[in-house]
Design an enzyme around this catalytic site. Structure first.
Site, mmCIF file in Angstrom:
data_model
loop_
_atom_site.group_PDB
_atom_site.id
_atom_site.type_symbol
_atom_site.label_atom_id
_atom_site.label_comp_id
_atom_site.label_asym_id
_atom_site.label_seq_id
_atom_site.Cartn_x
_atom_site.Cartn_y
_atom_site.Cartn_z
ATOM 1 N N ASP A 96 0.830 -1.206 0.000
ATOM 2 C CA ASP A 96 0.000 0.000 0.000
ATOM 3 C C ASP A 96 0.867 1.259 0.000
ATOM 4 O O ASP A 96 0.675 2.158 -0.800
ATOM 5 C CB ASP A 96 -0.986 0.003 1.187
ATOM 6 C CG ASP A 96 -0.325 -0.244 2.543
ATOM 7 O OD1 ASP A 96 0.908 -0.480 2.608
ATOM 8 O OD2 ASP A 96 -1.036 -0.205 3.558
ATOM 9 N N ASP A 99 7.033 3.816 3.499
ATOM 10 C CA ASP A 99 7.297 4.990 4.324
ATOM 11 C C ASP A 99 8.781 4.984 4.689
ATOM 12 O O ASP A 99 9.621 5.357 3.885
ATOM 13 C CB ASP A 99 6.369 4.919 5.536
ATOM 14 C CG ASP A 99 6.378 6.188 6.364
ATOM 15 O OD1 ASP A 99 6.487 7.272 5.789
ATOM 16 O OD2 ASP A 99 6.261 6.094 7.600
ATOM 17 N N PHE A 148 -0.178 11.938 6.679
ATOM 18 C CA PHE A 148 -0.792 10.631 6.917
ATOM 19 C C PHE A 148 -2.030 10.499 6.035
ATOM 20 O O PHE A 148 -2.867 11.397 5.993
ATOM 21 C CB PHE A 148 -1.163 10.477 8.392
ATOM 22 C CG PHE A 148 -1.410 9.040 8.766
ATOM 23 C CD1 PHE A 148 -0.358 8.219 9.150
ATOM 24 C CD2 PHE A 148 -2.686 8.507 8.700
ATOM 25 C CE1 PHE A 148 -0.580 6.886 9.467
ATOM 26 C CE2 PHE A 148 -2.914 7.172 9.025
ATOM 27 C CZ PHE A 148 -1.865 6.361 9.411
HETATM 28 P P1 IMP Z 1 7.373 1.563 6.800
HETATM 29 O O1 IMP Z 1 7.871 0.276 7.371
HETATM 30 O O2 IMP Z 1 7.744 2.748 7.643
HETATM 31 O O3 IMP Z 1 7.762 1.767 5.340
HETATM 32 O O4 IMP Z 1 5.805 1.538 6.936
HETATM 33 C C1 IMP Z 1 4.988 1.018 6.006
HETATM 34 C C2 IMP Z 1 3.674 0.598 6.616
HETATM 35 O O5 IMP Z 1 3.163 1.541 7.581
HETATM 36 C C3 IMP Z 1 2.657 0.557 5.514
HETATM 37 O O6 IMP Z 1 2.625 -0.715 4.904
HETATM 38 C C4 IMP Z 1 1.374 0.922 6.227
HETATM 39 O O7 IMP Z 1 0.774 -0.251 6.736
HETATM 40 C C5 IMP Z 1 1.797 1.808 7.366
HETATM 41 N N1 IMP Z 1 1.644 3.243 7.004
HETATM 42 C C6 IMP Z 1 2.641 4.128 6.790
HETATM 43 N N2 IMP Z 1 2.172 5.337 6.477
HETATM 44 C C7 IMP Z 1 0.824 5.244 6.473
HETATM 45 C C8 IMP Z 1 -0.257 6.205 6.200
HETATM 46 O O8 IMP Z 1 -0.066 7.379 5.869
HETATM 47 N N3 IMP Z 1 -1.510 5.695 6.306
HETATM 48 C C9 IMP Z 1 -1.783 4.411 6.658
HETATM 49 N N4 IMP Z 1 -0.818 3.491 6.907
HETATM 50 C C10 IMP Z 1 0.481 3.903 6.818
HETATM 51 MG MG MG Z 2 1.157 -2.126 4.775
#
Ligand code: IMP
Ligand code: MG
Length: 174
Positions: A96, A99, A148
């Site tokens: 999805d 981040d 977000f």
């Molecule tokens: P990362 O490990 O920091 O790259 O986080 C990725 C995961 O955090 C994604 O797969 C989402 O499940 C969640 N996430 C990060 N940002 C958002 C957002 O803006 N809205 C909803 N879920 C998010």
């Molecule tokens: Mg996710």
């Protein structure tokens, strides 16, 4: 509550972009078959729409993860694993949003250890501003600002996944 969500990408914009990605993937993998690996729960809407735009023999599999600690910098753990063996298969991991990149790094390492023929990433959203781990993202739907977002599968406290559009939410105002 929904009036606090500011529209970022409309239903129509999303559908057009997903169709583009499907066409691009179909041409890049022409003559091959593909396993779409969807990360539950956020990428479920994206995966099912994307799959319908891919004109290739295609299998779908799902995994579910949990991460401890804010910003997923803590431990990522697979809570539901794939049903199928991906050894020797062309695998496309469907996310999805990327981040910090911690979740993806963990997932790619786990999937790579199963010796797929190829492993690439297709993410609906890319929030580059917060990236800590550099990862090559072969397919990106949209780059987004450091806000977000919810909708089209993405949640805030398990809500808003069902919105057909993607919007910015300010969690302190909900
Ligand atoms: P990362 O490990 O920091 O790259 O986080 C990725 C995961 O955090 C994604 O797969 C989402 O499940 C969640 N996430 C990060 N940002 C958002 C957002 O803006 N809205 C909803 N879920 C998010
Ligand atoms: Mg996710």
């Amino acid at each position: 509550m929904l009036d606090k969500i500011q529209n970022l990408f409309s239903d129509t914009q999303i559908q057009q972009r997903v169709a583009d990605l499907g066409r691009q993937i179909s041409s890049d993998y022409a003559g091959r078959s593909l396993v779409l690996v969807s990360v539950l729960r956020g990428s479920i809407f994206f995966t099912t729409d994307l799959a319908r735009h891919i004109r290739l023999p295609l299998a779908m599999d799902f995994l579910s993860i949990s991460s401890y600690g804010e910003g997923s910098e803590g431990v990522v753990r697979i809570t539901k694993d794939l049903e199928e063996n991906i050894a020797g298969k062309d695998v496309l991991l469907v996310e999805d949003i990327v981040d910090t990149g911690f979740t993806l790094k963990y997932l790619l390492r786990s999937l790579q250890s199963r010796t797929p023929a190829s492993l690439e990433v297709c993410t609906l959203l890319d929030r580059k501003a917060r990236r800590i781990i550099e990862i090559d993202l072969k397919y990106v739907g949209f780059e987004i600002p450091d806000k977000f977002v919810v909708g089209y599968g993405l949640d805030y406290k398990q809500q808003f996944r069902n919105l057909p559009y993607i919007g910015v939410i300010q969690p302190d105002k909900i």
